[in-house]
Design an enzyme around this catalytic site. Sequence first.
Site, PDB file in Angstrom:
ATOM      1  N   TYR A  49      10.744  -3.060   1.877  1.00 15.72           N
ATOM      2  CA  TYR A  49      10.478  -2.216   2.996  1.00 15.72           C
ATOM      3  C   TYR A  49      11.708  -2.310   3.970  1.00 15.72           C
ATOM      4  CZ  TYR A  49       5.526  -2.791   1.863  1.00 15.72           C
ATOM      5  OH  TYR A  49       4.399  -2.822   1.309  1.00 15.72           O
ATOM      6  N   HIS A 107       6.790  -8.889  -5.208  1.00 22.04           N
ATOM      7  CA  HIS A 107       5.846  -7.745  -4.626  1.00 22.04           C
ATOM      8  C   HIS A 107       5.060  -6.936  -5.549  1.00 22.04           C
ATOM      9  CE1 HIS A 107       6.458  -5.096  -0.816  1.00 22.04           C
ATOM     10  NE2 HIS A 107       5.304  -5.235  -1.221  1.00 22.04           N
TER      11      HIS A 107
HETATM   12  N1  LIG Z   1       1.770  -6.617  -0.502  1.00 23.11           N
HETATM   13  C1  LIG Z   1       1.846  -5.189  -0.581  1.00 23.11           C
HETATM   14  O1  LIG Z   1       2.043  -4.485  -1.646  1.00 23.11           O
HETATM   15  C2  LIG Z   1       1.528  -4.432   0.650  1.00 23.11           C
HETATM   16  C3  LIG Z   1       0.681  -3.342   0.440  1.00 23.11           C
HETATM   17  C4  LIG Z   1       0.223  -2.721   1.659  1.00 23.11           C
HETATM   18  C5  LIG Z   1       0.854  -3.492   2.976  1.00 23.11           C
HETATM   19  N2  LIG Z   1       1.485  -4.156   2.929  1.00 23.11           N
HETATM   20  C6  LIG Z   1       2.133  -4.889   4.089  1.00 23.11           C
HETATM   21  O2  LIG Z   1       1.132  -5.320   4.810  1.00 23.11           O
HETATM   22  C7  LIG Z   1       1.547  -4.982   6.372  1.00 23.11           C
HETATM   23  C8  LIG Z   1       0.182  -4.613   6.663  1.00 23.11           C
HETATM   24  O3  LIG Z   1      -0.344  -3.529   6.213  1.00 23.11           O
HETATM   25  P1  LIG Z   1      -0.452  -2.232   6.996  1.00 23.11           P
HETATM   26  O4  LIG Z   1       0.428  -1.617   7.285  1.00 23.11           O
HETATM   27  O5  LIG Z   1      -1.540  -1.437   6.103  1.00 23.11           O
HETATM   28  O6  LIG Z   1      -1.320  -2.888   8.090  1.00 23.11           O
HETATM   29  P2  LIG Z   1      -2.659  -3.166   8.915  1.00 23.11           P
HETATM   30  O7  LIG Z   1      -2.471  -4.162   9.872  1.00 23.11           O
HETATM   31  O8  LIG Z   1      -3.901  -3.072   8.028  1.00 23.11           O
HETATM   32  O9  LIG Z   1      -2.707  -1.918   9.777  1.00 23.11           O
HETATM   33  C9  LIG Z   1      -1.620  -1.299  10.626  1.00 23.11           C
HETATM   34  C10 LIG Z   1      -2.077  -0.277  11.486  1.00 23.11           C
HETATM   35  O10 LIG Z   1      -3.201  -0.396  12.081  1.00 23.11           O
HETATM   36  C11 LIG Z   1      -2.902  -0.174  13.746  1.00 23.11           C
HETATM   37  N3  LIG Z   1      -3.301  -1.270  14.272  1.00 23.11           N
HETATM   38  C12 LIG Z   1      -2.795  -2.606  14.376  1.00 23.11           C
HETATM   39  N4  LIG Z   1      -3.388  -3.222  15.176  1.00 23.11           N
HETATM   40  C13 LIG Z   1      -4.365  -2.751  15.726  1.00 23.11           C
HETATM   41  C14 LIG Z   1      -5.687  -2.687  16.598  1.00 23.11           C
HETATM   42  N5  LIG Z   1      -5.695  -3.840  17.035  1.00 23.11           N
HETATM   43  N6  LIG Z   1      -6.445  -1.638  17.051  1.00 23.11           N
HETATM   44  C15 LIG Z   1      -6.187  -0.347  16.526  1.00 23.11           C
HETATM   45  N7  LIG Z   1      -4.927  -0.196  15.569  1.00 23.11           N
HETATM   46  C16 LIG Z   1      -4.161  -1.141  15.126  1.00 23.11           C
HETATM   47  C17 LIG Z   1      -1.211  -0.338  13.646  1.00 23.11           C
HETATM   48  O11 LIG Z   1      -0.870   1.030  14.462  1.00 23.11           O
HETATM   49  P3  LIG Z   1       0.104   0.525  15.586  1.00 23.11           P
HETATM   50  O12 LIG Z   1       1.377  -0.279  15.271  1.00 23.11           O
HETATM   51  O13 LIG Z   1       0.251   1.860  16.329  1.00 23.11           O
HETATM   52  O14 LIG Z   1      -0.588  -0.514  16.563  1.00 23.11           O
HETATM   53  C18 LIG Z   1      -0.972   0.413  12.105  1.00 23.11           C
HETATM   54  O15 LIG Z   1      -1.122   1.816  12.100  1.00 23.11           O
HETATM   55  C19 LIG Z   1       2.163  -3.980   6.411  1.00 23.11           C
HETATM   56  O16 LIG Z   1       3.538  -4.171   7.105  1.00 23.11           O
HETATM   57  C20 LIG Z   1       2.655  -3.635   4.978  1.00 23.11           C
HETATM   58  O17 LIG Z   1       4.159  -3.601   4.711  1.00 23.11           O
HETATM   59  C21 LIG Z   1       1.832  -4.693   1.693  1.00 23.11           C
END
Ligand SMILES: NC(=O)c1ccc[n+]([C@@H]2O[C@H](COP(=O)([O-])OP(=O)(O)OC[C@H]3O[C@@H](n4cnc5c(N)ncnc54)[C@H](OP(=O)(O)O)[C@@H]3O)[C@@H](O)[C@H]2O)c1
Length: 284
Positions: A49, A107
Site C-alpha cells: 500500500y 501479504h
Molecule cells: N491483508 C489484506 O490483503 C487486506 C485486504 C483488505 C484490506 N486490507 C487492509 O485492511 C484495512 C482495512 O480494510 P478496509 O479498507 O476494507 O477497511 P474497513 O475498516 O473495513 O473499512 C474502511 C471503510 O469504512 C469507512 N468507515 C470506517 N469507520 C467507519 C464508521 N465508524 N462508520 C462508517 N464508515 C466507516 C471508511 O471511510 P472513512 O475513511 O471515510 O471513514 C472506509 O471507507 C485497509 O487499510 C486495508 O489496507 C488488507
Amino acid sequence: MDTVKLYNGKKMPVMGFKICKNSDEEKAVQSIVKAIEVGFRHIDSAAGYENEELVSKGLKKSGFPREELFLTSNLMVDKHVYSNVRDKVEGILEKLGTSYLDLYLIHWPLDVGTGEDWDKENLETWRAMEELYEEGKLKAIGVSNFSVNHLENIVEHAKIKPMVNQLMIYPGVTQNDVREYCKKYDIIVQACSPLNPLNVLRKEDRIREMLQKYNKSLAQVLLRFGLDLDVLPLTRSAHAYRIEENFDVFDFKLDQADFDYLFHWRHADFTESDDQNGEPPQIS
Ligand SMILES: NC(=O)c1ccc[n+]([C@@H]2O[C@H](COP(=O)([O-])OP(=O)(O)OC[C@H]3O[C@@H](n4cnc5c(N)ncnc54)[C@H](OP(=O)(O)O)[C@@H]3O)[C@@H](O)[C@H]2O)c1
C-alpha cells in the site's frame, strides 16, 4: 480484553488500525495520531500500500513511546523473494525508526497458477522470516490471505508455524474452514475489511432494530461481530469521530440470535467463498 497472547507468548492488541493506499498525507498522519489517542496500539503498514512513510510520520507526530505500540508490516511477495526479505525488513525498520517489528506478515501467498513451485517459494520466504524472528528483529511472524492449503504447506514443513493469519472477514465472508484450521494450530486470525458490507446492511430493517437495541452504530456492531467470532478487527478511517467510535466496542456483546443472523447473512456482492456452510460458534 484489549490484548490476546500469540502462541509464543507475545501480546497482540485486539484492535488494529491501518491507513489505505494513496491516503492524503495530512489526513493519514492525523488519523494515526487520533487512533493512538483513542487507544489503538496496533498500527499496521504495508509495502503493497506504499504507506510506510506516512505511518512513520504519524507515529513520530503522536510522540507515543515505541515500546508501548505494536507495529506490523506486510511483505509484498514477488518471486524468489528469500534473498530480498532481509533487505525489505531492514528498509521498513529504518523508515519506522525502530530496531524491531512486533509482527511481520507475508501479504499474499504465491498460489497454484503463479508458478510450479509456489509451495517451495512460500517456504523459502518463510525461512527468511524465521531467521529474522530468531535474531529478534521480528517479534512475531505470520501470513495474510493464506487458505488452508497454503497454511498446511508451512505448518507441515517449516520450523516455526505462523502466529497470525490476516484475512478478509465480515458477514457474508466468515472463512469457516480457514478459521477452524487456525484455531486448531493456535494461529490468531485478524480480520481486515470488517466493515465491508456496511452500506448494504444498513438498509435492512432487522439491522436497524439491532442498532436501536444496542444503541450502537452499524460499524460498532460489525466490529463486535468480529470480536465475538474471535477475530481481531483491523480498521481504518480518515474521520476522527469514526476512529473514536470504532474503538468503543468493548461495552456490549451481541445476542446469540443477532450474531447468528450476521453469521448466516448472504449477499451476492459479498459472499464469494464456497466455505460458508459452518455453524456459528456460541458466543462465550
Ligand atoms: N491483508 C489484506 O490483503 C487486506 C485486504 C483488505 C484490506 N486490507 C487492509 O485492511 C484495512 C482495512 O480494510 P478496509 O479498507 O476494507 O477497511 P474497513 O475498516 O473495513 O473499512 C474502511 C471503510 O469504512 C469507512 N468507515 C470506517 N469507520 C467507519 C464508521 N465508524 N462508520 C462508517 N464508515 C466507516 C471508511 O471511510 P472513512 O475513511 O471515510 O471513514 C472506509 O471507507 C485497509 O487499510 C486495508 O489496507 C488488507
